[in-house]
Enzyme design. Structure first.
Site, PDB file in Angstrom:
ATOM      1  N   GLU A 276       0.818  -1.211   0.000  1.00 15.92           N
ATOM      2  CA  GLU A 276       0.000   0.000   0.000  1.00 15.92           C
ATOM      3  C   GLU A 276       0.851   1.261   0.000  1.00 15.92           C
ATOM      4  O   GLU A 276       0.417   2.308  -0.468  1.00 15.92           O
ATOM      5  CB  GLU A 276      -0.922   0.023   1.234  1.00 15.92           C
ATOM      6  N   HIS A 297       7.971 -26.661  -1.298  1.00 17.64           N
ATOM      7  CA  HIS A 297       7.320 -27.773  -1.980  1.00 17.64           C
ATOM      8  C   HIS A 297       6.134 -27.308  -2.817  1.00 17.64           C
ATOM      9  O   HIS A 297       5.332 -28.111  -3.275  1.00 17.64           O
ATOM     10  CB  HIS A 297       6.895 -28.835  -0.961  1.00 17.64           C
ATOM     11  N   LYS A 411     -14.174   0.080  -3.926  1.00 18.37           N
ATOM     12  CA  LYS A 411     -15.273   0.451  -3.020  1.00 18.37           C
ATOM     13  C   LYS A 411     -16.372   1.149  -3.794  1.00 18.37           C
ATOM     14  O   LYS A 411     -17.555   0.887  -3.584  1.00 18.37           O
ATOM     15  CB  LYS A 411     -14.763   1.381  -1.910  1.00 18.37           C
TER      16      LYS A 411
END
Ligand code: PA5
Length: 436
Positions: A276, A297, A411
């Protein structure tokens, strides 16, 4: 004390030092959000006392589960600390201990329905954390948990079971708390969410989970002193310089590596901090995180042999807090007697060293941050080190590390799709777009 191994050129060190000066001089981008620089030394003891009083009160009330509600910077620091410090099988090993669980960091119906199942017959309290006081995910979770608490307990008692951590004056959570009479803690206006672990955002949940926040502050204080030094030994200067030099050479992805699952959420916290803060204006190192040896793995192949755009920062832990020696087996059917008498940690360290060397040979440069052990003091050091380096590094990239303007985009669409009042035009436009 945290140690590092960063090899960096003079040019990048010089640039990092001048970014440090801009940060310390408080004259760079986003300088209205630099309150976090002072938290280790300026946090008053009475604030910690106040958090401890909430913990004592709730223990006296027999609270078994505290639901901590928050998202992003309003939950990851506490989650990272608690996951690092708790026994891996805490619930079975310490069944009487007040348990901290998290909510409001997603919008999953299953998750929150299962949370309500879980707290149904428990003695429960809640800490709701949101700086803006308007973020949808925690607000929705809080509505659900508040309803549960208000149904279960008489009004006054329900009120004693809810604490809000939010802005001093603004936001829906602040006004709701004032109306309901909840105890509140303030998130300072000049501290952004992802830099807020050393405010009540982190302090309160960590104390509720039973850990020593004063030690964490001590670690952060010691690191704050080291990271203020205007020389090339400053670890934050070196880390910021190293990662920017690697970025400029085409290494666009940084992987934070741990060899201890306790540090998994430190990786999540770090991803938010750097993602951010730096990912904007078309720039920024993409932060990823892996848990080794587990992910060797799964991701090991790509790291060793995939596209060469990666570098790693390994968080090494020098001393484990527990000892476990591998036994000798007379039959040796599993052919492991070559490890007999060795500590499991020695195997882990050799896996770490072997991996680092293999990755360096495979074209993945390797930085190392070494912490003494996983405890409150060392976590305080680590948090502050990464925060300070993030500020310096963001300035080196010439971005404002303290805003997050692009988070709003999803948003707006979500509110338009959910028909939020005042989004009528956007709702029409998005529906038209979806018809195409
Ligand atoms: O770092 C940030 O500022 C953000 O990630 C916020 O912490 C996150 O969006 C939550 O915001 P709030 O605390 O306002 O609910």
């Amino acid at each position: 004390m945290l140690k590092t191994n960063f090899q960096v050129s003079e040019e990048y060190l010089r640039r990092a030092l001048s970014s440090l000066e801009a940060l310390e001089g408080r004259n760079g981008k986003g300088n209205e959000f630099l309150g976090w620089l002072d938290l280790p030394e300026a946090t008053p003891s009475f604030l910690i006392d106040e958090c401890e009083q909430v913990a004592s009160l709730w223990r006296e009330m027999g609270v078994q589960v505290v639901v901590v509600i928050g998202i992003g910077g309003s939950y990851l620091g506490a989650k990272a600390s608690i996951e690092a410090l708790r026994h891996a099988f805490e619930e079975d090993v310490n069944p009487g201990k007040m348990r901290v669980v998290f909510a409001g960091h997603n919008l999953s119906e299953e998750y929150h329905a299962e949370l309500l199942d879980f707290i149904e017959d428990k003695n429960v309290a809640c800490v709701v954390i949101s700086k803006s006081g308007t973020t949808t995910e925690p607000a929705v979770a809080f509505r659900l948990v508040k309803e549960h608490i208000e149904k279960k307990y008489p009004a006054q008692e329900a009120c004693r079971r809810i604490v809000a951590v939010t802005d001093a004056a603004s936001g829906a959570l602040k006004s709701l708390s004032t109306q309901k009479g909840y105890k509140t803690f303030v998130i300072p206006g000049d501290v952004g969410g992802r830099f807020s672990v050393l405010t009540p955002v982190g302090l309160l949940p960590i104390i509720l989970a039973g850990y020593d926040i004063r030690e964490m502050m001590k670690g952060a204080c010691d690191m704050a002193r080291r990271c203020r030094e205007k020389n090339y030994d400053n670890p934050a200067v070196r880390y910021a310089a190293a990662r920017n030099e690697l970025y400029a050479s085409g290494k666009k992805i940084e992987i934070l590596v741990n060899f201890n699952p306790k540090l998994q959420y430190v990786g999540e916290w770090w991803k938010q901090l750097y993602g951010e803060s730096e990912g904007k204006d078309g720039k920024g190192i993409f932060p990823a995180a892996v848990n080794f040896t587990t992910d060797l793995h799964s991701m090991g192949q790509y790291i060793q042999g995939g596209e060469r755009i990666l570098f790693e920062t390994v968080v090494s832990v020098k001393h484990p807090k527990r000892e476990l020696v591998i036994g000798h087996d007379a039959q040796n059917l599993d052919e492991l007697n070559f490890l007999a008498g060795k500590h499991l940690d020695e195997c882990n360290k050799m896996a770490e060293l072997g991996t680092r060397l293999a990755h360096i040979d495979g074209g993945v440069p390797n930085l190392q941050v070494e912490m003494d052990t996983i405890d409150e003091y060392n976590l305080g050091e680590l948090f502050f080190f990464f925060e300070k380096a993030c500020g310096i590094s963001g300035y080196m990239l010439d971005v404002n590390p303290f805003d997050q303007p692009d988070v709003e985009t999803y948003k707006k669409n979500m509110f338009a799709l959910l028909d939020k009042p005042k989004y009528e035009e956007a709702s029409k436009a998005i529906r038209l777009r979806l018809k195409d």
